[in-house]
Structure formats: structure tokens, C-alpha cells
Design a protein around this motif. Structure first.
Motif, PDB file in Angstrom:
ATOM      1  N   LEU A   1     -61.864 -37.320 -14.652  1.00 41.51           N
ATOM      2  CA  LEU A   1     -62.779 -35.951 -13.414  1.00 41.51           C
ATOM      3  C   LEU A   1     -61.298 -35.253 -14.645  1.00 41.51           C
ATOM      4  N   PHE A   2     -60.846 -34.937 -13.896  1.00 44.45           N
ATOM      5  CA  PHE A   2     -60.420 -34.379 -15.008  1.00 44.45           C
ATOM      6  C   PHE A   2     -60.183 -33.859 -16.111  1.00 44.45           C
ATOM      7  N   ILE A   3     -60.483 -35.231 -16.967  1.00 48.73           N
ATOM      8  CA  ILE A   3     -61.307 -34.764 -19.086  1.00 48.73           C
ATOM      9  C   ILE A   3     -62.414 -33.908 -18.585  1.00 48.73           C
ATOM     10  N   TRP A   4     -63.126 -34.153 -17.086  1.00 55.18           N
ATOM     11  CA  TRP A   4     -64.333 -33.561 -17.316  1.00 55.18           C
ATOM     12  C   TRP A   4     -64.572 -31.995 -16.717  1.00 55.18           C
ATOM     13  N   GLN A   5     -62.840 -31.808 -16.268  1.00 58.73           N
ATOM     14  CA  GLN A   5     -62.583 -30.662 -15.553  1.00 58.73           C
ATOM     15  C   GLN A   5     -62.680 -29.634 -17.000  1.00 58.73           C
ATOM     16  N   VAL A   6     -62.304 -30.033 -17.757  1.00 60.02           N
ATOM     17  CA  VAL A   6     -61.131 -29.004 -19.128  1.00 60.02           C
ATOM     18  C   VAL A   6     -62.462 -29.184 -19.915  1.00 60.02           C
ATOM     19  N   ALA A   7     -63.552 -29.630 -19.903  1.00 60.10           N
ATOM     20  CA  ALA A   7     -64.587 -29.882 -20.231  1.00 60.10           C
ATOM     21  C   ALA A   7     -65.412 -28.347 -20.135  1.00 60.10           C
ATOM     22  N   LEU A   8     -65.325 -28.202 -18.496  1.00 59.58           N
ATOM     23  CA  LEU A   8     -66.391 -27.040 -17.590  1.00 59.58           C
ATOM     24  C   LEU A   8     -65.126 -25.811 -18.161  1.00 59.58           C
ATOM     25  N   VAL A   9     -63.796 -25.657 -17.983  1.00 60.00           N
ATOM     26  CA  VAL A   9     -63.582 -24.781 -18.482  1.00 60.00           C
ATOM     27  C   VAL A   9     -63.820 -24.209 -19.812  1.00 60.00           C
ATOM     28  N   ALA A  10     -63.749 -25.474 -20.697  1.00 60.75           N
ATOM     29  CA  ALA A  10     -64.251 -24.919 -21.999  1.00 60.75           C
ATOM     30  C   ALA A  10     -65.894 -24.536 -22.454  1.00 60.75           C
ATOM     31  N   TYR A  11     -66.488 -25.442 -21.782  1.00 65.60           N
ATOM     32  CA  TYR A  11     -67.356 -25.057 -21.866  1.00 65.60           C
ATOM     33  C   TYR A  11     -68.056 -23.073 -20.895  1.00 65.60           C
ATOM     34  N   THR A  12     -67.267 -22.842 -20.020  1.00 59.85           N
ATOM     35  CA  THR A  12     -67.763 -21.250 -19.631  1.00 59.85           C
ATOM     36  C   THR A  12     -66.755 -20.339 -21.015  1.00 59.85           C
ATOM     37  N   VAL A  13     -66.278 -20.842 -20.893  1.00 63.22           N
ATOM     38  CA  VAL A  13     -64.821 -19.956 -21.948  1.00 63.22           C
ATOM     39  C   VAL A  13     -65.652 -20.215 -23.853  1.00 63.22           C
ATOM     40  N   VAL A  14     -66.963 -20.654 -23.802  1.00 59.42           N
ATOM     41  CA  VAL A  14     -67.886 -20.567 -24.381  1.00 59.42           C
ATOM     42  C   VAL A  14     -68.342 -20.035 -24.265  1.00 59.42           C
ATOM     43  N   VAL A  15     -69.510 -19.419 -23.181  1.00 61.06           N
ATOM     44  CA  VAL A  15     -70.577 -19.406 -22.789  1.00 61.06           C
ATOM     45  C   VAL A  15     -70.426 -17.882 -22.550  1.00 61.06           C
ATOM     46  N   ALA A  16     -69.390 -17.133 -21.873  1.00 59.07           N
ATOM     47  CA  ALA A  16     -69.217 -16.286 -21.721  1.00 59.07           C
ATOM     48  C   ALA A  16     -68.872 -15.045 -22.611  1.00 59.07           C
ATOM     49  N   GLU A  17     -68.181 -15.694 -23.759  1.00 62.44           N
ATOM     50  CA  GLU A  17     -67.545 -14.778 -24.917  1.00 62.44           C
ATOM     51  C   GLU A  17     -69.119 -14.797 -25.515  1.00 62.44           C
ATOM     52  N   SER A  18     -69.418 -16.080 -25.572  1.00 60.24           N
ATOM     53  CA  SER A  18     -71.075 -15.637 -26.497  1.00 60.24           C
ATOM     54  C   SER A  18     -72.423 -14.921 -25.138  1.00 60.24           C
ATOM     55  N   ALA A  19     -72.362 -14.503 -24.131  1.00 54.09           N
ATOM     56  CA  ALA A  19     -72.986 -13.643 -22.996  1.00 54.09           C
ATOM     57  C   ALA A  19     -72.190 -12.302 -23.456  1.00 54.09           C
ATOM     58  N   ALA A  20     -71.340 -12.394 -23.092  1.00 56.62           N
ATOM     59  CA  ALA A  20     -70.657 -10.479 -23.640  1.00 56.62           C
ATOM     60  C   ALA A  20     -70.682 -10.381 -25.399  1.00 56.62           C
TER      61      ALA A  20
END
Length: 125
Positions: free
Chosen positions: A28-47
Motif C-alpha cells: 500500500l505504501f508503494i502504491w501511494q508513492v506511485a500515485l504521488v509520482a503520477y500526480t507530479v508528472v501529470v501536474a507538470e505536463s498540464a502546466a
């Protein structure tokens, strides 16, 4: 009595049951870290996409929403002047999707991404 004490039947099951919750927590911790990484990549791309659209005078908010599909985002636009000329900066605030991890709870966090592009000026004839 000595025969029952030396009997190790079922010891592997007991060891597995003792370790299994820790394995689940790690996954579960690894999955949460993956969600954070996904959000970083998508937010930077959206900006970046929003800044690219805003630099030509388009609807940057719609571009950010399309690019960050599936995430809760808010965006803002600012214009400024640098030594190179006018530029636009789009700031995207994205909420990290979270899972509820037992004994820890939810990871509530918001990430911010910025992107700047030179403003396209219309040429006069």
C-alpha cells in the motif's frame, strides 16, 4: 509433553500470518508513492500545456483540465516581463489521490507545478 513441544507443524502458517500484514502495508505504501509520482508528472505536463495555450491567447484552463484528466486541479495565469520580452506563467495545483492505509490514514497533500512560455505577439502589417 516433550513430543508436543518439539512438534513444528503449523509453524510456517503462524510465521506467514505474522509477516503478511507488514507485506500488505509495504504494498500500500508503494502504491501511494506511485500515485504521488503520477500526480507530479501529470501536474507538470498540464502546466506546460496550459502555458503553451496561454502564450498564443487560448483558453489555458480548458487545456489544463484536458491534460490533467482524472485529477482534481486548479490553475491560475500570471503575465510578466523578462529580459526576453513578455511571458505567461501557468500554475497548477493538483490534489494527490490517496488510499487509506491502515494505522496511518490518508495522505492529504496538494502539489504545485509552474510553467512559463514566451507570449506570442501579433505582428502588425
Amino acid at each position: 509433553m516433550k513430543r508436543y513441544i518439539k512438534n513444528e507443524k503449523g509453524s510456517q502458517l503462524i510465521e506467514f500470518l505474522a509477516v503478511f500484514p507488514m507485506v500488505v502495508m509495504a504494498l500500500l505504501f508503494i502504491w501511494q508513492v506511485a500515485l504521488v509520482a503520477y500526480t507530479v508528472v501529470v501536474a507538470e505536463s498540464a502546466a506546460r500545456d496550459g502555458a503553451r495555450v496561454a502564450s498564443v491567447g487560448g483558453d489555458y484552463g480548458a487545456a489544463v483540465d484536458r491534460s490533467a484528466h482524472g485529477l482534481e486541479v486548479s490553475s491560475s495565469l500570471s503575465e510578466g516581463t523578462t529580459s526576453y520580452g513578455k511571458e505567461v506563467t501557468v500554475t497548477v495545483n493538483a490534489t494527490v489521490p490517496s488510499i487509506k492505509i491502515p494505522l496511518i490514514g490518508r495522505f492529504e497533500h496538494e502539489l504545485k507545478a509552474n510553467a512559463s512560455m514566451p507570449k506570442e505577439e501579433e505582428e502588425e502589417d
